[in-house]
Scaffold this active site. Structure first.
Site, short mmCIF file in Angstrom:
data_model
loop_
_atom_site.label_atom_id
_atom_site.label_comp_id
_atom_site.label_asym_id
_atom_site.label_seq_id
_atom_site.Cartn_x
_atom_site.Cartn_y
_atom_site.Cartn_z
N LYS A 32 0.97 -1.30 0.01
CA LYS A 32 0.07 -0.27 -0.33
C LYS A 32 0.72 1.40 -0.20
O LYS A 32 0.74 2.42 -1.05
CB LYS A 32 -0.89 -0.05 0.90
CG LYS A 32 -1.85 0.81 1.84
CD LYS A 32 -2.30 1.19 2.90
CE LYS A 32 -1.33 0.77 4.02
NZ LYS A 32 -2.05 1.70 5.06
N THR A 33 1.87 1.54 1.07
CA THR A 33 2.44 2.56 0.79
C THR A 33 4.04 2.15 -0.40
O THR A 33 4.02 3.86 -0.77
CB THR A 33 3.74 2.07 2.39
OG1 THR A 33 3.26 1.92 3.63
CG2 THR A 33 4.67 3.94 2.41
N ASP A 224 -4.17 8.06 3.36
CA ASP A 224 -3.65 6.62 3.66
C ASP A 224 -4.91 6.44 5.40
O ASP A 224 -5.27 7.14 6.13
CB ASP A 224 -2.71 7.43 4.36
CG ASP A 224 -1.96 5.83 4.47
OD1 ASP A 224 -2.46 4.54 3.69
OD2 ASP A 224 -0.64 5.02 4.65
N GLU A 225 -4.48 5.09 5.12
CA GLU A 225 -5.39 4.72 6.38
C GLU A 225 -6.96 5.39 6.17
O GLU A 225 -7.15 5.46 6.94
CB GLU A 225 -4.59 4.92 7.92
CG GLU A 225 -3.06 4.30 7.53
CD GLU A 225 -3.07 2.94 7.64
OE1 GLU A 225 -4.04 2.08 7.82
OE2 GLU A 225 -1.99 2.67 8.21
N GLN A 255 -8.18 -3.48 9.41
CA GLN A 255 -7.11 -2.89 9.81
C GLN A 255 -7.93 -2.05 10.29
O GLN A 255 -7.25 -0.92 10.95
CB GLN A 255 -6.17 -3.13 8.92
CG GLN A 255 -5.06 -4.33 7.96
CD GLN A 255 -3.70 -4.01 7.84
OE1 GLN A 255 -2.82 -2.77 8.33
NE2 GLN A 255 -3.92 -4.34 6.79
N ARG A 613 2.02 -8.26 10.68
CA ARG A 613 2.80 -7.75 11.26
C ARG A 613 4.18 -8.61 10.67
O ARG A 613 4.66 -8.13 10.44
CB ARG A 613 2.71 -6.89 12.53
CG ARG A 613 2.23 -6.24 13.09
CD ARG A 613 1.41 -4.47 12.30
NE ARG A 613 0.49 -5.81 10.90
CZ ARG A 613 -0.05 -4.73 10.23
NH1 ARG A 613 1.38 -3.87 9.69
NH2 ARG A 613 -0.61 -5.13 9.50
#
Length: 774
Positions: A32-33, A224-225, A255, A613
């Site tokens: 994503k980043t 983002d997020e 998430q 993670r």
DNA sequence: TTAGTTCGGGTTTTT
DNA sequence: CCCGAACTAA
């Protein structure tokens, strides 16, 4: 632009289709980043002016790192001009510039959670309300929820449902507190965190020309997020994007873990409604984790009802199976994790930074820390009491805030008598009362209206001296550089001297912290960031920066350390080896989440975040007993453990007739002795959990059951009082030993036993089935 | 007014 | 257990 070739086709599509509204649903670890980074880099290379890009991230650190990566890609420092940061910091900056429109000083203070809680406390007191009923934390949550949904005090009063909730809860005066709270914030020239978003909405709503200005300024918006945005944030984005509709939101509903803060997954679903011809990109290939981890995480999140179907997969290796390790107590859990990290490190020659320990609550860090320290494993804790929340730091910052904004009531109360100046509680109370009466700020009462105060002349002189001092600081605000003024204030208030005089270890560290803060300000003064347009940064610039720093923003010179943090803080990060600790009912999932399906599902998403993670290996641990509120509590393993599809996980064997055999799982049991930990795919484990569902009530009966189990199994074993120092005993695993010390009270008596084979061990009598030899 | 002590109460997660 | 509020003594 060959960098785009490193993306898969879905990622690439998401990166290069820059025009129009688009939503990227990005599974965990799906790059994503990268997409976000490349998309911005691509925009800039296409000729878009970085000043016209607004990118909203979840932490300031994420923003900083992304800027750096973009710079590397495009090979220029242009990226520093992008408007990139958290919602709070970006809009605080904009509010500073537009402050006078909403009748705020441009140097407005930002109240942190503690400040605003203190203010609420004094309001409840002044209104003569019962602070047992109107608990500051409760009131604060209620008001915060209202603000995040853009409900003004007036709208609050007119909202039948909210009002009846308060009525039923016996808190009919909550709306009055809300009114007064906002009034006081305004008088103090202060905003709380929620105001930064709320007031931005007001600004964009009431001043069309301001809205147009920023709509034109920001040609491209990226968020983002997105799953963690609340209504207030949603509306800001919607308004700013309305002109160009070049809006790209990136998120993952699985998430979403900030529901408690007003985050609303509906924002993702609403996107379709607001922008019917949007482009949807789904990133489903996970590049981060092994097949086992991805499979385990998928099997868990499937249990949630409210979710968007997604098929996250990976072409990575199978990897290691997930371990579940049971421990006797929280301390032993810590020892196990530390020992295990020690071993893994040696076996595979790994760095400390490959490891991360994740927990549900900050307080769990302690047993981990102690154990890591014992083995000399360097670690770093993220979150918890951050640097800027320490008393000495807050004290000095309060002086700075008061210098920039004398009406800042919370800061004034904090420092007016620290260091001691003989201005005590009584005087302060008199000022507050009179200030409320005349509808003035405390500062105004101490300056313009000092004559009206009913205090003796000695006190008046003291007040006047304080005012003179603060005024002299304020006068230097524009002329002096931040660092010079900061140091001057630290010295001439006597605060530095006070701390220097304290030679206790704590005092020493407080003094060092102050030095560190001063150094930080120096660094800040020398940094020349684009937002200052070449002028030198003042102390109030620094304050804005500092108010919105996250602890995750802290850098560490030596970053080769084991990372400890809450799962919330781990969002967006990745580690080869992850330990998720404290997997117990009532802790994770949290006790407070058990009544609402939506809240339990949020806990499950949190578990999903924790699992994803990890790159290589996940270890789940739980303890059978844990200290909470300073006393020992018995725990049941978390339901989340058994929600993992059994093909991805190794469950510990649970021998029901011999609970003490759990010693096999203790760190010293496992350490070195190869096959010490015997696990099987636990049918016992399953059986136990089945019985739990029958008692579908709360934790209490379960715990009682566990406690009452113990005595019935302890026929030959030592019970309280049957052993003294010197008694020779035998332990199933450690063999013969001798009691060297006894502590604690029944039923929690702890014996220190020396075993020739393994050395000294601390054992809880009620668990360790010791047999008396002589 | 201050400093030192005791007492009671509360504990998810964070910008 | 850890914090802050309330109380007490100087």
């Amino acid at each position: 632009m060959d960098y785009l070739e490193s993306l898969n086709s879905a990622q690439k599509e998401a990166a290069v289709n820059t025009e129009g509204p688009s939503m990227v649903i990005a599974g965990a670890g799906s790059g994503k980043t990268r997409v976000l980074t490349y998309r911005i880099a691509y925009l800039i290379q296409k000729g878009v002016d970085p000043f016209r890009i607004l990118a909203l991230t979840f932490t300031n650190k994420a923003a900083r790192e992304m800027k750096e990566r973009i710079s590397n890609i495009i090979g220029s420092s242009e990226a520093r001009n992008i408007w990139m940061g958290t919602f709070h910091s970006i809009f605080a900056r904009i509010l500073r510039m537009e402050a006078e429109k909403i009748h705020y000083p441009s140097n407005f203070s930002i109240y942190d959670t503690q400040d605003s809680r203190n203010l609420l406390k004094s309001i409840v007191k002044e209104m003569g309300l019962d602070d047992k009923l109107y608990k500051p934390a409760f009131v604060q949550n209620r008001i915060s929820a209202a603000k995040n949904n853009l409900i003004s005090p007036k709208a609050y009063r007119e909202h039948a449902e909210i009002m009846s909730d308060d009525e039923v809860g016996g808190r009919p005066k909550l709306v009055e507190i809300y009114y007064e709270y906002n009034k006081r914030l305004f008088k103090a020239g202060a905003m709380d965190f929620d105001d930064l978003l709320y007031k931005t909405n007001v600004l964009l709503r009431d001043f069309p020309e301001v809205l147009h200005k920023y709509q034109h300024k920001f040609r491209y918006l990226l968020v983002d997020e997105y799953q963690d945005t609340n209504f207030s944030q949603y509306l800001i984005v919607k308004k700013l994007a309305a002109l160009n509709e070049n809006l790209c939101v990136v998120g993952d509903d699985a998430q979403s873990i900030y529901g408690f803060r007003g985050a609303n997954i509906q924002n993702i679903l609403n996107f379709k409604k607001d922008y019917p011809d949007y482009n949807l990109y789904k990133l489903e290939q996970n590049y981060r984790s092994s097949k086992n981890i991805v499979g385990a995480a998928n099997s868990v999140i499937e249990k949630n009802r409210d979710r968007i179907k997604k098929d996250v997969w990976t072409s990575n290796d199978e990897g290691e199976i997930i371990r579940v390790v049971r421990n006797l107590s929280d301390n032993e859990e810590g020892l196990f994790v530390a020992n295990d990290i020690f071993q893994e490190k040696n076996n595979a020659q790994l760095d400390n930074k490959s490891f991360s320990i994740l927990y549900r609550t900050n307080s769990q860090s302690r047993s981990m820390e102690e154990a890591l320290r014992k083995l000399n494993i360097p670690y770093r804790i993220y979150g918890g009491l951050s640097f800027y929340q320490r008393k000495e730091i807050k004290d000095l910052l309060a002086y700075y805030r008061l210098t920039a904004n004398p009406n800042d009531e919370e800061s004034l109360k904090r420092v007016i008598n620290y260091p001691a100046r003989g201005i005590g509680k009584t005087t302060l109370e008199k000022i507050t009362i009179k200030a409320n009466e005349l509808d003035r700020s405390m500062w105004e009462m101490m300056t313009t209206y000092r004559d009206q105060l009913d205090v003796n002349s000695g006190t008046k002189t003291k007040l006047a001296n304080f005012v003179t001092m603060m005024k002299s600081f304020s006068a230097q605000l524009q002329s002096e550089e931040a660092a010079a003024l900061a140091e001057h204030i630290a010295k001439s208030t006597g605060l530095l001297r006070e701390l220097y005089a304290d030679k206790t270890p704590e005092g020493l560290s407080r003094f060092e912290n102050i030095q560190e803060l001063l150094n930080g300000i120096k660094e800040f003064t020398e940094s020349n960031r684009p937002e200052f347009d070449g002028r030198k940064p003042t102390l109030s610039d620094f304050l804005l920066d500092v108010a919105l720093l996250t602890d995750a923003d802290q850098n560490d010179d030596d970053d080769n350390k084991v990372s400890l943090m809450t799962i919330h803080a781990s969002k967006g990060l990745e580690f080869p080896y992850v330990y998720i600790v404290g997997l117990e009912e009532n802790l994770f999932p949290s006790q407070l989440s058990l009544n609402e399906r939506s809240e339990l599902e949020e806990e499950r998403r949190l578990f999903y975040v924790a699992l994803t993670r990890a790159e290589k290996k996940v270890t789940l641990t739980y303890a059978m007993s844990r200290y909470r509120y300073g006393s020992l509590n018995y725990c049941e393993p978390s339901r989340f453990i058994e929600e993992i599809d059994t093909k991805y996980v190794d469950l510990p064997e649970v021998e029901e007739r011999r609970p003490a055999s759990s010693f096999d799982d203790t760190p010293w049991g496992g350490l070195g002795s190869g096959g010490g930990n015997s696990y099987s795919r636990g049918s016992n484990f399953k059986r136990k959990s089945a019985s739990r569902k029958e008692t579908s009530g709360g934790a209490v009966p379960r715990n009682l059951k566990r406690v009452s189990q113990v005595p019935t199994t302890s026929r030959k074993t030592i019970v309280s009082g049957s052993v003294v120092v010197g008694t020779k005993v035998s332990h199933a695993k450690f063999g013969m030993g001798k009691v060297v010390n006894l502590e604690g009270e029944s039923p929690n008596e702890k014996a220190t036993v020396f075993f020739p084979s393994v050395g000294q061990k601390q054992l809880l009598l009620k668990f360790a089935k010791l047999e008396i030899v002589e």
